[in-house]
Design a protein around this motif. Structure first.
Motif, PDB file in Angstrom:
ATOM      1  N   VAL A  21     -12.520  47.399  27.763  1.00  0.00           N
ATOM      2  CA  VAL A  21     -11.426  46.426  27.810  1.00  0.00           C
ATOM      3  C   VAL A  21     -11.612  45.392  26.698  1.00  0.00           C
ATOM      4  O   VAL A  21     -12.692  44.822  26.534  1.00  0.00           O
ATOM      5  N   ASP A  22     -10.552  45.154  25.936  1.00  0.00           N
ATOM      6  CA  ASP A  22     -10.585  44.214  24.822  1.00  0.00           C
ATOM      7  C   ASP A  22     -10.061  42.858  25.309  1.00  0.00           C
ATOM      8  O   ASP A  22      -8.851  42.614  25.327  1.00  0.00           O
ATOM      9  N   VAL A  23     -10.967  42.002  25.711  1.00  0.00           N
ATOM     10  CA  VAL A  23     -10.617  40.711  26.290  1.00  0.00           C
ATOM     11  C   VAL A  23      -9.877  39.830  25.286  1.00  0.00           C
ATOM     12  O   VAL A  23      -8.861  39.189  25.620  1.00  0.00           O
ATOM     13  N   ALA A  25      -8.088  40.688  22.718  1.00  0.00           N
ATOM     14  CA  ALA A  25      -6.739  41.204  22.485  1.00  0.00           C
ATOM     15  C   ALA A  25      -5.818  40.872  23.648  1.00  0.00           C
ATOM     16  O   ALA A  25      -4.643  40.524  23.447  1.00  0.00           O
ATOM     17  N   LEU A  26      -6.332  40.960  24.858  1.00  0.00           N
ATOM     18  CA  LEU A  26      -5.519  40.631  26.024  1.00  0.00           C
ATOM     19  C   LEU A  26      -5.106  39.163  25.994  1.00  0.00           C
ATOM     20  O   LEU A  26      -3.963  38.819  26.327  1.00  0.00           O
ATOM     21  N   GLU A  27      -6.004  38.304  25.585  1.00  0.00           N
ATOM     22  CA  GLU A  27      -5.661  36.883  25.454  1.00  0.00           C
ATOM     23  C   GLU A  27      -4.558  36.691  24.414  1.00  0.00           C
ATOM     24  O   GLU A  27      -3.618  35.910  24.631  1.00  0.00           O
ATOM     25  N   ARG A  28      -4.661  37.405  23.291  1.00  0.00           N
ATOM     26  CA  ARG A  28      -3.617  37.312  22.254  1.00  0.00           C
ATOM     27  C   ARG A  28      -2.267  37.768  22.797  1.00  0.00           C
ATOM     28  O   ARG A  28      -1.225  37.158  22.509  1.00  0.00           O
ATOM     29  N   ILE A  29      -2.279  38.841  23.564  1.00  0.00           N
ATOM     30  CA  ILE A  29      -1.034  39.394  24.095  1.00  0.00           C
ATOM     31  C   ILE A  29      -0.394  38.426  25.089  1.00  0.00           C
ATOM     32  O   ILE A  29       0.829  38.229  25.081  1.00  0.00           O
ATOM     33  N   THR A  64      -9.071  37.323  32.840  1.00  0.00           N
ATOM     34  CA  THR A  64      -8.669  37.054  31.457  1.00  0.00           C
ATOM     35  C   THR A  64      -7.230  36.577  31.379  1.00  0.00           C
ATOM     36  O   THR A  64      -6.915  35.612  30.665  1.00  0.00           O
ATOM     37  N   VAL A  65      -6.346  37.233  32.104  1.00  0.00           N
ATOM     38  CA  VAL A  65      -4.932  36.850  32.071  1.00  0.00           C
ATOM     39  C   VAL A  65      -4.737  35.449  32.640  1.00  0.00           C
ATOM     40  O   VAL A  65      -4.039  34.615  32.051  1.00  0.00           O
ATOM     41  N   LEU A  66      -5.367  35.168  33.772  1.00  0.00           N
ATOM     42  CA  LEU A  66      -5.213  33.844  34.383  1.00  0.00           C
ATOM     43  C   LEU A  66      -5.768  32.742  33.481  1.00  0.00           C
ATOM     44  O   LEU A  66      -5.172  31.667  33.357  1.00  0.00           O
ATOM     45  N   LYS A  67      -6.892  33.022  32.824  1.00  0.00           N
ATOM     46  CA  LYS A  67      -7.484  32.032  31.922  1.00  0.00           C
ATOM     47  C   LYS A  67      -6.584  31.789  30.707  1.00  0.00           C
ATOM     48  O   LYS A  67      -6.325  30.639  30.326  1.00  0.00           O
ATOM     49  N   ALA A  68      -6.087  32.868  30.102  1.00  0.00           N
ATOM     50  CA  ALA A  68      -5.242  32.732  28.905  1.00  0.00           C
ATOM     51  C   ALA A  68      -3.910  32.067  29.248  1.00  0.00           C
ATOM     52  O   ALA A  68      -3.385  31.258  28.482  1.00  0.00           O
ATOM     53  N   ASN A  69      -3.372  32.402  30.389  1.00  0.00           N
ATOM     54  CA  ASN A  69      -2.084  31.839  30.801  1.00  0.00           C
ATOM     55  C   ASN A  69      -2.201  30.361  31.157  1.00  0.00           C
ATOM     56  O   ASN A  69      -1.299  29.570  30.873  1.00  0.00           O
ATOM     57  N   LEU A  96      -5.271  35.586  46.724  1.00  0.00           N
ATOM     58  CA  LEU A  96      -3.984  35.722  46.033  1.00  0.00           C
ATOM     59  C   LEU A  96      -3.365  34.373  45.686  1.00  0.00           C
ATOM     60  O   LEU A  96      -2.186  34.297  45.340  1.00  0.00           O
ATOM     61  N   SER A  97      -4.157  33.328  45.753  1.00  0.00           N
ATOM     62  CA  SER A  97      -3.624  31.972  45.581  1.00  0.00           C
ATOM     63  C   SER A  97      -3.081  31.709  44.179  1.00  0.00           C
ATOM     64  O   SER A  97      -2.254  30.806  43.989  1.00  0.00           O
ATOM     65  N   ALA A  98      -3.514  32.491  43.183  1.00  0.00           N
ATOM     66  CA  ALA A  98      -3.064  32.269  41.804  1.00  0.00           C
ATOM     67  C   ALA A  98      -1.746  32.982  41.484  1.00  0.00           C
ATOM     68  O   ALA A  98      -1.215  32.825  40.379  1.00  0.00           O
ATOM     69  N   PHE A  99      -1.212  33.734  42.446  1.00  0.00           N
ATOM     70  CA  PHE A  99      -0.054  34.587  42.172  1.00  0.00           C
ATOM     71  C   PHE A  99       1.165  34.161  42.989  1.00  0.00           C
ATOM     72  O   PHE A  99       1.032  33.710  44.121  1.00  0.00           O
ATOM     73  N   VAL A 100       2.348  34.331  42.393  1.00  0.00           N
ATOM     74  CA  VAL A 100       3.586  33.972  43.092  1.00  0.00           C
ATOM     75  C   VAL A 100       4.081  35.105  43.971  1.00  0.00           C
ATOM     76  O   VAL A 100       4.886  34.898  44.886  1.00  0.00           O
ATOM     77  N   ALA A 101       3.634  36.334  43.695  1.00  0.00           N
ATOM     78  CA  ALA A 101       4.076  37.501  44.464  1.00  0.00           C
ATOM     79  C   ALA A 101       3.183  38.683  44.115  1.00  0.00           C
ATOM     80  O   ALA A 101       2.445  38.653  43.124  1.00  0.00           O
ATOM     81  N   ILE A 102       3.267  39.727  44.943  1.00  0.00           N
ATOM     82  CA  ILE A 102       2.674  41.011  44.572  1.00  0.00           C
ATOM     83  C   ILE A 102       3.799  41.992  44.249  1.00  0.00           C
ATOM     84  O   ILE A 102       4.913  41.870  44.760  1.00  0.00           O
ATOM     85  N   LEU A 103       3.493  42.943  43.379  1.00  0.00           N
ATOM     86  CA  LEU A 103       4.391  44.052  43.075  1.00  0.00           C
ATOM     87  C   LEU A 103       3.744  45.298  43.648  1.00  0.00           C
ATOM     88  O   LEU A 103       2.629  45.652  43.283  1.00  0.00           O
ATOM     89  N   SER A 104       4.445  45.973  44.566  1.00  0.00           N
ATOM     90  CA  SER A 104       3.834  47.085  45.284  1.00  0.00           C
ATOM     91  C   SER A 104       4.688  48.342  45.146  1.00  0.00           C
ATOM     92  O   SER A 104       5.835  48.390  45.602  1.00  0.00           O
ATOM     93  N   VAL A 105       4.106  49.351  44.504  1.00  0.00           N
ATOM     94  CA  VAL A 105       4.833  50.583  44.214  1.00  0.00           C
ATOM     95  C   VAL A 105       4.980  51.431  45.468  1.00  0.00           C
ATOM     96  O   VAL A 105       4.103  51.461  46.335  1.00  0.00           O
ATOM     97  N   SER A 106       6.099  52.115  45.578  1.00  0.00           N
ATOM     98  CA  SER A 106       6.307  53.047  46.677  1.00  0.00           C
ATOM     99  C   SER A 106       5.259  54.154  46.599  1.00  0.00           C
ATOM    100  O   SER A 106       4.894  54.596  45.506  1.00  0.00           O
TER     101      SER A 106
END
Length: 292
Positions: A21-23, A25-29, A64-69, A96-106
């Motif tokens: 995993v390229d941390v 790069a993920l921060e850049r994205i 990584t996403v939570l830190k960059a965001n 799940l306190s950092a998230f506004v919702a979950i996305l759950s696939v069928s």
């Protein structure tokens, strides 16, 4: 759920050439999405190559996403699968306190009946402490969650707040929009029909092409929500060829090629996926040059 109106993006997981995993790069994205006007982020959706990440890698991606965001945009977490008990266990044990919702696939592969799909999401809704976005993508799951099942779930569970609808069927999407309870959001999961769905009353999109061209795609969605039809369709047709191209040889191989041309990350994917061929990579590179 005003935070889910507009353009969300299903973030990729960038890999280095050695497939770690390229941390950086993920921060850049993530920063590229924020700067491009995206409304919210989806982490660990299927576009993230979730199926090929181990537990530690998933935690690294989330961190990584939570830190960059840094709280700038709302974040949705992908929590789904075809083992209902396992999904429920994750919902009961994960913070799940950092998230506004979950996305759950069928559920995929099992091919449950409509009653089986209902009972799966009943268990998910009862276990989830935060709002639930259903995700219907028959091309990957081998079963279609019908509008009647979606509406039943939306009426029965207050925390089932939206659906990411990716059947590619505008008539099915319109039936959802027509019959949904007040406040329930119908979100496009298909980039090519996003604008027609928005104009029909949809709430926006969770997009793949949007993370490659966030400014243009999020502007298109905003114009659609404002019913500025001609201006919105001008952007739709500007991007239409790229939408076809990024899915031509599989997702996320196509969008990762776009990111490589943008200088944001390598185009590496993990088996059983492979990178796009030289011809498609060249065409995507030409498109990036044209847009940029």
């Amino acid at each position: 759920m005003q935070s889910l109106i507009g353009t969300g993006v299903a973030l990729i997981t960038p890999f280095k050439k050695d497939l770690s995993v390229d941390v950086e790069a993920l921060e850049r994205i993530v920063n590229y999405q924020i700067d491009g006007g995206i409304n919210y982020l989806v982490v660990l959706g299927t576009t993230a190559e979730n199926a090929t990440l181990n537990k530690d890698e998933k935690e690294l991606v989330i961190k990584t996403v939570l830190k960059a965001n840094a709280g700038k945009l709302p974040v949705v977490l992908g929590v789904g699968g075809n083992n209902t008990l396992e999904v429920v266990e994750e919902l009961k044990t994960r913070d799940l306190s950092a998230f506004v919702a979950i996305l759950s696939v069928s559920p995929y592969y099992n091919k449950p009946t409509q009653e089986g799909i209902y009972q799966h999401f009943k268990a998910v809704a009862e276990a989830s402490p935060i709002p639930v976005i259903l995700y219907n993508v028959p091309g990957r799951t081998a079963s279609n969650m019908l509008p009647a099942t979606v509406i039943r779930l939306a009426n029965d569970f207050k925390n089932v707040v939206a659906i990411k609808e990716a059947a590619g069927d505008i008539v099915q999407a319109m039936k959802l929009i027509q019959n949904k309870p007040e406040g329930f959001l119908v979100i496009s999961g298909d980039d090519m029909v996003t604008l027609p769905m928005v104009l029909a009353g949809g709430a926006g999109v969770i997009s793949v092409i949007g993370e490659g061209f966030p400014k243009e795609f999020s502007t298109m969605v905003r114009l659609g929500l404002e019913k500025k039809v001609d201006e919105a369709y001008k952007l739709h047709y500007l991007l239409a060829d790229s939408i076809d191209m990024i899915f031509e040889q599989g997702n996320p191989a196509g969008i990762k090629s776009v990111f490589k041309h943008l200088g944001l990350c390598e185009d590496a994917v993990r088996l059983p996926l492979v990178t796009v061929n030289e011809d498609l990579a060249g065409r995507l590179g030409d498109f990036v040059k044209k847009i940029r």
